[in-house]
Design a protein around this motif. Structure first.
Motif, PDB file in Angstrom:
ATOM      1  N   MET A   1     -13.444   3.267  15.640  1.00 54.08           N
ATOM      2  CA  MET A   1     -12.121   3.185  16.214  1.00 54.08           C
ATOM      3  C   MET A   1     -11.742   1.712  16.366  1.00 54.08           C
ATOM      4  SD  MET A   1     -10.806   4.886  19.701  1.00 54.08           S
ATOM      5  CE  MET A   1      -9.428   5.934  19.381  1.00 54.08           C
ATOM      6  N   LYS A   2     -10.493   1.416  16.119  1.00 51.60           N
ATOM      7  CA  LYS A   2      -9.985   0.059  16.181  1.00 51.60           C
ATOM      8  C   LYS A   2      -9.732  -0.351  17.635  1.00 51.60           C
ATOM      9  CE  LYS A   2      -6.839  -2.568  13.360  1.00 51.60           C
ATOM     10  NZ  LYS A   2      -5.657  -2.515  12.519  1.00 51.60           N
ATOM     11  N   THR A   3     -10.100  -1.577  17.995  1.00 52.46           N
ATOM     12  CA  THR A   3      -9.840  -2.045  19.356  1.00 52.46           C
ATOM     13  C   THR A   3      -8.412  -2.578  19.444  1.00 52.46           C
ATOM     14  OG1 THR A   3     -10.708  -4.230  18.822  1.00 52.46           O
ATOM     15  CG2 THR A   3     -12.239  -2.653  19.787  1.00 52.46           C
ATOM     16  N   ARG A   4      -7.793  -2.334  20.568  1.00 48.87           N
ATOM     17  CA  ARG A   4      -6.418  -2.778  20.792  1.00 48.87           C
ATOM     18  C   ARG A   4      -6.391  -4.247  21.176  1.00 48.87           C
ATOM     19  NH1 ARG A   4      -2.882   1.733  21.262  1.00 48.87           N
ATOM     20  NH2 ARG A   4      -1.109   0.596  22.042  1.00 48.87           N
ATOM     21  N   LYS A   5      -5.384  -4.934  20.702  1.00 51.81           N
ATOM     22  CA  LYS A   5      -5.178  -6.322  21.076  1.00 51.81           C
ATOM     23  C   LYS A   5      -4.551  -6.364  22.467  1.00 51.81           C
ATOM     24  CE  LYS A   5      -2.597 -10.371  19.809  1.00 51.81           C
ATOM     25  NZ  LYS A   5      -1.463 -10.854  19.042  1.00 51.81           N
ATOM     26  N   ILE A   6      -5.082  -7.202  23.341  1.00 55.48           N
ATOM     27  CA  ILE A   6      -4.555  -7.328  24.696  1.00 55.48           C
ATOM     28  C   ILE A   6      -3.552  -8.483  24.706  1.00 55.48           C
ATOM     29  CG2 ILE A   6      -5.121  -7.813  27.101  1.00 55.48           C
ATOM     30  CD1 ILE A   6      -7.909  -6.648  26.506  1.00 55.48           C
ATOM     31  N   PRO A   7      -2.281  -8.211  25.067  1.00 51.89           N
ATOM     32  CA  PRO A   7      -1.295  -9.288  25.087  1.00 51.89           C
ATOM     33  C   PRO A   7      -1.608 -10.301  26.192  1.00 51.89           C
ATOM     34  CG  PRO A   7      -0.282  -7.203  25.743  1.00 51.89           C
ATOM     35  CD  PRO A   7      -1.697  -6.921  25.386  1.00 51.89           C
ATOM     36  N   MET A   8      -1.540 -11.583  25.842  1.00 49.95           N
ATOM     37  CA  MET A   8      -1.828 -12.657  26.782  1.00 49.95           C
ATOM     38  C   MET A   8      -0.555 -13.464  27.033  1.00 49.95           C
ATOM     39  SD  MET A   8      -5.105 -12.294  27.288  1.00 49.95           S
ATOM     40  CE  MET A   8      -5.855 -13.793  27.836  1.00 49.95           C
ATOM     41  N   ARG A   9      -0.384 -13.941  28.259  1.00 50.60           N
ATOM     42  CA  ARG A   9       0.745 -14.782  28.631  1.00 50.60           C
ATOM     43  C   ARG A   9       0.235 -15.924  29.496  1.00 50.60           C
ATOM     44  NH1 ARG A   9       2.323 -11.950  25.212  1.00 50.60           N
ATOM     45  NH2 ARG A   9       4.205 -10.679  25.148  1.00 50.60           N
ATOM     46  N   MET A  10       1.005 -17.021  29.543  1.00 52.55           N
ATOM     47  CA  MET A  10       0.612 -18.183  30.335  1.00 52.55           C
ATOM     48  C   MET A  10       1.380 -18.192  31.659  1.00 52.55           C
ATOM     49  SD  MET A  10       0.849 -22.254  29.516  1.00 52.55           S
ATOM     50  CE  MET A  10      -0.276 -22.183  28.143  1.00 52.55           C
ATOM     51  N   CYS A  11       0.667 -18.393  32.738  1.00 54.00           N
ATOM     52  CA  CYS A  11       1.276 -18.534  34.057  1.00 54.00           C
ATOM     53  C   CYS A  11       1.958 -19.904  34.116  1.00 54.00           C
ATOM     54  CB  CYS A  11       0.212 -18.422  35.139  1.00 54.00           C
ATOM     55  SG  CYS A  11       0.813 -18.828  36.792  1.00 54.00           S
ATOM     56  N   VAL A  12       3.213 -19.950  34.572  1.00 59.07           N
ATOM     57  CA  VAL A  12       3.924 -21.227  34.628  1.00 59.07           C
ATOM     58  C   VAL A  12       3.437 -22.090  35.792  1.00 59.07           C
ATOM     59  CG1 VAL A  12       6.001 -20.431  33.453  1.00 59.07           C
ATOM     60  CG2 VAL A  12       5.858 -20.240  35.923  1.00 59.07           C
ATOM     61  N   GLY A  13       2.704 -21.504  36.735  1.00 60.03           N
ATOM     62  CA  GLY A  13       2.183 -22.265  37.864  1.00 60.03           C
ATOM     63  C   GLY A  13       0.869 -22.948  37.554  1.00 60.03           C
ATOM     64  N   CYS A  14      -0.154 -22.169  37.233  1.00 61.85           N
ATOM     65  CA  CYS A  14      -1.493 -22.723  36.996  1.00 61.85           C
ATOM     66  C   CYS A  14      -1.747 -23.042  35.527  1.00 61.85           C
ATOM     67  CB  CYS A  14      -2.561 -21.775  37.529  1.00 61.85           C
ATOM     68  SG  CYS A  14      -2.617 -20.169  36.719  1.00 61.85           S
TER      69      CYS A  14
ATOM     70  N   GLU B   1      -2.644 -21.134  33.073  1.00 68.25           N
ATOM     71  CA  GLU B   1      -3.787 -20.423  32.501  1.00 68.25           C
ATOM     72  C   GLU B   1      -3.308 -19.202  31.737  1.00 68.25           C
ATOM     73  OE1 GLU B   1      -6.826 -19.380  35.272  1.00 68.25           O
ATOM     74  OE2 GLU B   1      -6.851 -21.381  36.170  1.00 68.25           O
ATOM     75  N   MET B   2      -3.970 -18.923  30.625  1.00 64.48           N
ATOM     76  CA  MET B   2      -3.679 -17.722  29.854  1.00 64.48           C
ATOM     77  C   MET B   2      -4.376 -16.538  30.515  1.00 64.48           C
ATOM     78  SD  MET B   2      -1.715 -18.553  27.323  1.00 64.48           S
ATOM     79  CE  MET B   2      -1.859 -17.268  26.097  1.00 64.48           C
ATOM     80  N   LYS B   3      -3.610 -15.486  30.786  1.00 66.87           N
ATOM     81  CA  LYS B   3      -4.150 -14.290  31.415  1.00 66.87           C
ATOM     82  C   LYS B   3      -3.534 -13.067  30.755  1.00 66.87           C
ATOM     83  CE  LYS B   3      -4.955 -16.529  35.794  1.00 66.87           C
ATOM     84  NZ  LYS B   3      -4.843 -16.449  37.229  1.00 66.87           N
ATOM     85  N   GLU B   4      -4.107 -11.907  31.062  1.00 66.98           N
ATOM     86  CA  GLU B   4      -3.559 -10.666  30.526  1.00 66.98           C
ATOM     87  C   GLU B   4      -2.156 -10.441  31.082  1.00 66.98           C
ATOM     88  OE1 GLU B   4      -5.994  -7.246  31.090  1.00 66.98           O
ATOM     89  OE2 GLU B   4      -7.799  -8.278  30.370  1.00 66.98           O
ATOM     90  N   LYS B   5      -1.277  -9.951  30.232  1.00 67.37           N
ATOM     91  CA  LYS B   5       0.120  -9.740  30.609  1.00 67.37           C
ATOM     92  C   LYS B   5       0.247  -8.818  31.825  1.00 67.37           C
ATOM     93  CE  LYS B   5       4.450  -8.058  28.657  1.00 67.37           C
ATOM     94  NZ  LYS B   5       5.093  -7.489  27.480  1.00 67.37           N
ATOM     95  N   ARG B   6      -0.573  -7.797  31.887  1.00 70.59           N
ATOM     96  CA  ARG B   6      -0.496  -6.842  32.995  1.00 70.59           C
ATOM     97  C   ARG B   6      -0.893  -7.438  34.346  1.00 70.59           C
ATOM     98  NH1 ARG B   6      -1.362  -0.829  31.524  1.00 70.59           N
ATOM     99  NH2 ARG B   6      -0.580  -0.793  29.396  1.00 70.59           N
ATOM    100  N   SER B   7      -1.679  -8.506  34.340  1.00 71.45           N
ATOM    101  CA  SER B   7      -2.121  -9.095  35.598  1.00 71.45           C
ATOM    102  C   SER B   7      -1.120 -10.112  36.148  1.00 71.45           C
ATOM    103  CB  SER B   7      -3.488  -9.763  35.422  1.00 71.45           C
ATOM    104  OG  SER B   7      -3.364 -10.910  34.602  1.00 71.45           O
ATOM    105  N   LEU B   8      -0.059 -10.404  35.398  1.00 75.69           N
ATOM    106  CA  LEU B   8       0.938 -11.378  35.821  1.00 75.69           C
ATOM    107  C   LEU B   8       2.241 -10.690  36.210  1.00 75.69           C
ATOM    108  CD1 LEU B   8       0.426 -13.997  32.966  1.00 75.69           C
ATOM    109  CD2 LEU B   8      -0.421 -14.148  35.296  1.00 75.69           C
ATOM    110  N   LEU B   9       3.057 -11.385  36.990  1.00 73.52           N
ATOM    111  CA  LEU B   9       4.383 -10.903  37.340  1.00 73.52           C
ATOM    112  C   LEU B   9       5.409 -11.601  36.466  1.00 73.52           C
ATOM    113  CD1 LEU B   9       4.147 -11.026  41.224  1.00 73.52           C
ATOM    114  CD2 LEU B   9       4.194  -8.995  39.808  1.00 73.52           C
ATOM    115  N   ARG B  10       6.417 -10.858  36.023  1.00 73.35           N
ATOM    116  CA  ARG B  10       7.455 -11.442  35.174  1.00 73.35           C
ATOM    117  C   ARG B  10       8.687 -11.728  36.019  1.00 73.35           C
ATOM    118  NH1 ARG B  10      11.493  -9.166  31.121  1.00 73.35           N
ATOM    119  NH2 ARG B  10      11.739 -10.854  29.622  1.00 73.35           N
ATOM    120  N   ILE B  11       9.196 -12.933  35.888  1.00 76.74           N
ATOM    121  CA  ILE B  11      10.456 -13.321  36.501  1.00 76.74           C
ATOM    122  C   ILE B  11      11.444 -13.441  35.358  1.00 76.74           C
ATOM    123  CG2 ILE B  11      11.658 -15.069  37.849  1.00 76.74           C
ATOM    124  CD1 ILE B  11       8.910 -15.812  39.022  1.00 76.74           C
TER     125      ILE B  11
END
Length: 88
Positions: free
Chosen positions: A1-14, A16-26
């Motif tokens: 089975m193929k593994t899913r790519k986890i979308p990453m985003r950068m926090c504008v404060g710190c 750091e690249m983190k998982e999109k789901r762990s960040l809040l979007r403004i």
């Protein structure tokens, strides 16, 4: 089975690249209104920040949020964002 790519985003404060789901979007809407986007689906220009008050304050202090949203942000909006972050 193929593994899913986890979308990453950068926090504008710190910055750091983190998982999109762990960040809040403004998001900035087409009308120029700035608000939190809990589902991450609202149309408009978005910026991501960690779920901590420190990251939001750092993004405000260094004007990273203004740069990311390409708009001058007044203190009332910052106060409302801080209240909404504390409520979550």
């Amino acid at each position: 089975m193929k593994t899913r790519k986890i979308p990453m985003r950068m926090c504008v404060g710190c910055r750091e690249m983190k998982e999109k789901r762990s960040l809040l979007r403004i998001v900035k809407s087409a009308e120029g209104e700035i608000s939190f986007d809990p589902a991450g689906k609202k149309p408009g220009r978005g910026a991501y920040v960690c779920r901590s008050r420190e990251c939001l304050e750092k993004a405000v202090r260094q004007k990273q949020l203004e740069r990311a949203l390409e708009q001058k942000i007044d203190e009332a909006v910052y106060a409302r964002l801080t209240e909404e972050l504390d409520a979550q």
